[in-house]
Design a protein around this motif. Structure first.
Motif, PDB file in Angstrom:
ATOM      1  N   ALA A  35     -37.241  37.262   0.596  1.00  0.00           N
ATOM      2  CA  ALA A  35     -37.594  38.265   1.606  1.00  0.00           C
ATOM      3  C   ALA A  35     -36.327  38.917   2.139  1.00  0.00           C
ATOM      4  N   THR A  36     -36.327  40.241   2.124  1.00  0.00           N
ATOM      5  CA  THR A  36     -35.182  41.003   2.611  1.00  0.00           C
ATOM      6  C   THR A  36     -35.612  41.837   3.807  1.00  0.00           C
ATOM      7  N   VAL A  37     -34.802  41.803   4.861  1.00  0.00           N
ATOM      8  CA  VAL A  37     -35.084  42.566   6.082  1.00  0.00           C
ATOM      9  C   VAL A  37     -33.825  43.333   6.471  1.00  0.00           C
ATOM     10  N   MET A  38     -34.020  44.579   6.846  1.00  0.00           N
ATOM     11  CA  MET A  38     -32.928  45.431   7.333  1.00  0.00           C
ATOM     12  C   MET A  38     -33.054  45.509   8.855  1.00  0.00           C
ATOM     13  N   ALA A  39     -31.927  45.386   9.539  1.00  0.00           N
ATOM     14  CA  ALA A  39     -31.926  45.521  10.997  1.00  0.00           C
ATOM     15  C   ALA A  39     -32.383  46.924  11.364  1.00  0.00           C
ATOM     16  N   LYS A  40     -32.980  47.055  12.538  1.00  0.00           N
ATOM     17  CA  LYS A  40     -33.481  48.363  12.979  1.00  0.00           C
ATOM     18  C   LYS A  40     -32.391  49.418  12.993  1.00  0.00           C
ATOM     19  N   ASP A  41     -31.163  49.029  13.354  1.00  0.00           N
ATOM     20  CA  ASP A  41     -30.070  50.008  13.394  1.00  0.00           C
ATOM     21  C   ASP A  41     -29.371  50.142  12.033  1.00  0.00           C
ATOM     22  N   ARG A  42     -29.916  49.487  11.011  1.00  0.00           N
ATOM     23  CA  ARG A  42     -29.428  49.550   9.640  1.00  0.00           C
ATOM     24  C   ARG A  42     -28.003  49.008   9.474  1.00  0.00           C
ATOM     25  N   SER A  43     -27.550  48.181  10.399  1.00  0.00           N
ATOM     26  CA  SER A  43     -26.199  47.647  10.318  1.00  0.00           C
ATOM     27  C   SER A  43     -26.110  46.395   9.448  1.00  0.00           C
ATOM     28  N   VAL A  44     -27.226  45.679   9.285  1.00  0.00           N
ATOM     29  CA  VAL A  44     -27.236  44.409   8.558  1.00  0.00           C
ATOM     30  C   VAL A  44     -28.510  44.313   7.726  1.00  0.00           C
ATOM     31  N   GLU A  45     -28.367  43.721   6.547  1.00  0.00           N
ATOM     32  CA  GLU A  45     -29.515  43.424   5.697  1.00  0.00           C
ATOM     33  C   GLU A  45     -29.395  41.963   5.282  1.00  0.00           C
ATOM     34  N   PRO A  60     -24.796  47.465   5.002  1.00  0.00           N
ATOM     35  CA  PRO A  60     -24.929  48.721   4.260  1.00  0.00           C
ATOM     36  C   PRO A  60     -24.174  49.911   4.879  1.00  0.00           C
ATOM     37  N   THR A  61     -23.816  49.825   6.135  1.00  0.00           N
ATOM     38  CA  THR A  61     -23.065  50.901   6.784  1.00  0.00           C
ATOM     39  C   THR A  61     -21.837  50.289   7.449  1.00  0.00           C
ATOM     40  N   VAL A  62     -21.003  51.122   8.006  1.00  0.00           N
ATOM     41  CA  VAL A  62     -19.813  50.631   8.703  1.00  0.00           C
ATOM     42  C   VAL A  62     -20.078  50.429  10.185  1.00  0.00           C
ATOM     43  N   ARG A  63     -21.317  50.578  10.596  1.00  0.00           N
ATOM     44  CA  ARG A  63     -21.680  50.443  12.005  1.00  0.00           C
ATOM     45  C   ARG A  63     -21.242  49.100  12.596  1.00  0.00           C
ATOM     46  N   TYR A  64     -21.293  48.034  11.796  1.00  0.00           N
ATOM     47  CA  TYR A  64     -20.932  46.697  12.289  1.00  0.00           C
ATOM     48  C   TYR A  64     -19.487  46.646  12.800  1.00  0.00           C
ATOM     49  N   ARG A  65     -18.634  47.534  12.312  1.00  0.00           N
ATOM     50  CA  ARG A  65     -17.223  47.524  12.709  1.00  0.00           C
ATOM     51  C   ARG A  65     -17.022  47.911  14.173  1.00  0.00           C
ATOM     52  N   THR A  66     -17.943  48.679  14.721  1.00  0.00           N
ATOM     53  CA  THR A  66     -17.807  49.136  16.109  1.00  0.00           C
ATOM     54  C   THR A  66     -18.616  48.289  17.087  1.00  0.00           C
ATOM     55  N   MET A  67     -19.302  47.289  16.576  1.00  0.00           N
ATOM     56  CA  MET A  67     -20.148  46.456  17.437  1.00  0.00           C
ATOM     57  C   MET A  67     -19.317  45.361  18.101  1.00  0.00           C
ATOM     58  N   ALA A  68     -19.679  45.035  19.320  1.00  0.00           N
ATOM     59  CA  ALA A  68     -19.064  43.899  20.008  1.00  0.00           C
ATOM     60  C   ALA A  68     -19.479  42.628  19.269  1.00  0.00           C
ATOM     61  N   PRO A  69     -18.636  41.600  19.257  1.00  0.00           N
ATOM     62  CA  PRO A  69     -18.981  40.364  18.541  1.00  0.00           C
ATOM     63  C   PRO A  69     -20.340  39.789  18.943  1.00  0.00           C
ATOM     64  N   ALA A  70     -20.643  39.767  20.220  1.00  0.00           N
ATOM     65  CA  ALA A  70     -21.925  39.226  20.669  1.00  0.00           C
ATOM     66  C   ALA A  70     -23.088  40.073  20.164  1.00  0.00           C
ATOM     67  N   GLN A  71     -22.918  41.373  20.140  1.00  0.00           N
ATOM     68  CA  GLN A  71     -23.967  42.271  19.652  1.00  0.00           C
ATOM     69  C   GLN A  71     -24.172  42.067  18.147  1.00  0.00           C
ATOM     70  N   LEU A  72     -23.097  41.965  17.387  1.00  0.00           N
ATOM     71  CA  LEU A  72     -23.195  41.729  15.944  1.00  0.00           C
ATOM     72  C   LEU A  72     -23.868  40.377  15.670  1.00  0.00           C
ATOM     73  N   ALA A  73     -23.474  39.377  16.418  1.00  0.00           N
ATOM     74  CA  ALA A  73     -24.089  38.057  16.257  1.00  0.00           C
ATOM     75  C   ALA A  73     -25.585  38.123  16.538  1.00  0.00           C
ATOM     76  N   SER A  74     -25.964  38.841  17.573  1.00  0.00           N
ATOM     77  CA  SER A  74     -27.375  38.977  17.925  1.00  0.00           C
ATOM     78  C   SER A  74     -28.155  39.688  16.821  1.00  0.00           C
ATOM     79  N   VAL A  75     -27.587  40.766  16.291  1.00  0.00           N
ATOM     80  CA  VAL A  75     -28.252  41.514  15.211  1.00  0.00           C
ATOM     81  C   VAL A  75     -28.376  40.623  13.974  1.00  0.00           C
ATOM     82  N   LEU A  76     -27.322  39.891  13.653  1.00  0.00           N
ATOM     83  CA  LEU A  76     -27.371  38.975  12.504  1.00  0.00           C
ATOM     84  C   LEU A  76     -28.476  37.940  12.676  1.00  0.00           C
ATOM     85  N   MET A  77     -28.485  37.288  13.837  1.00  0.00           N
ATOM     86  CA  MET A  77     -29.466  36.229  14.071  1.00  0.00           C
ATOM     87  C   MET A  77     -30.901  36.759  14.024  1.00  0.00           C
TER      88      MET A  77
END
Length: 173
Positions: A35-45, A60-77
């Motif tokens: 099962a593959t899921v893409m984050a709503k903001d398309r920053s993580v798959e 899939p995009t470079v959006r993750y580079r501008t995210m705060a660590p806590a925000q990236l962790a939340s999107v990943l989880m």
């Protein structure tokens, strides 16, 4: 004239073999679940397998580079959790024809249709048919350990303390 008991036994054996073959096919299908899921903001798959293990992670995009660590962790989880829920739903669908899955509770809030969440197994409900027939069942509470003798033989307390203190003395065996 054949014996009615032999006929019933032959029918039960044929039904068993048919169910066994179907379970084998279901297991093969379940092993291929992904099962593959893409984050709503398309920053993580995220892609997970049938057991919920993470098999692929992509940005899939470079959006993750501008995210705060806590925000990236939340999107990943949350993305990994959604992929796991979808895989669990697919797995439940594969085994649904065989009857209820112990411990799986339906949850309409899950992303995948038909997905469920695993909860505490109700052992009384699971063993109810056996209890009704008067057959022995395991105790509801596992027996408590009255002595730690076996555990003491397997685990040296000094090694346990080494792990807690961050010393890897016990890992050098």
């Amino acid at each position: 004239m054949s014996n009615p008991m032999e006929e019933r036994l032959a029918e039960a054996l044929a039904e068993f073999e048919e169910t066994r073959a179907k379970l084998g096919e279901a297991a093969a299908t379940a092993a291929r679940i992904s099962a593959t899921v893409m984050a709503k903001d398309r920053s993580v798959e995220a892609t997970v397998g049938a057991q919920g293990e993470l098999t692929h992670l992509r940005f899939p995009t470079v959006r993750y580079r501008t995210m705060a660590p806590a925000q990236l962790a939340s999107v990943l989880m949350s993305t990994i959790a959604a992929a796991r829920a979808r895989a669990a739903g697919e797995l439940a669908e594969v085994y649904r024809p065989f009857g209820p899955i112990p411990g799986l509770k339906p949850d309409s809030a899950q992303e995948a249709p038909g997905a469920g969440t695993f909860g505490e197994v109700d052992w009384g409900e699971l063993f109810a048919p056996l209890i009704e027939e008067g057959l022995p069942v395991p105790p509801e509470q596992p027996p408590t350990r009255s002595s730690g003798a076996l555990l003491d033989e397997l685990v040296d307390e000094d090694d346990e303390g080494a792990y807690e203190a961050g010393n890897d003395k016990g890992a050098q065996r």
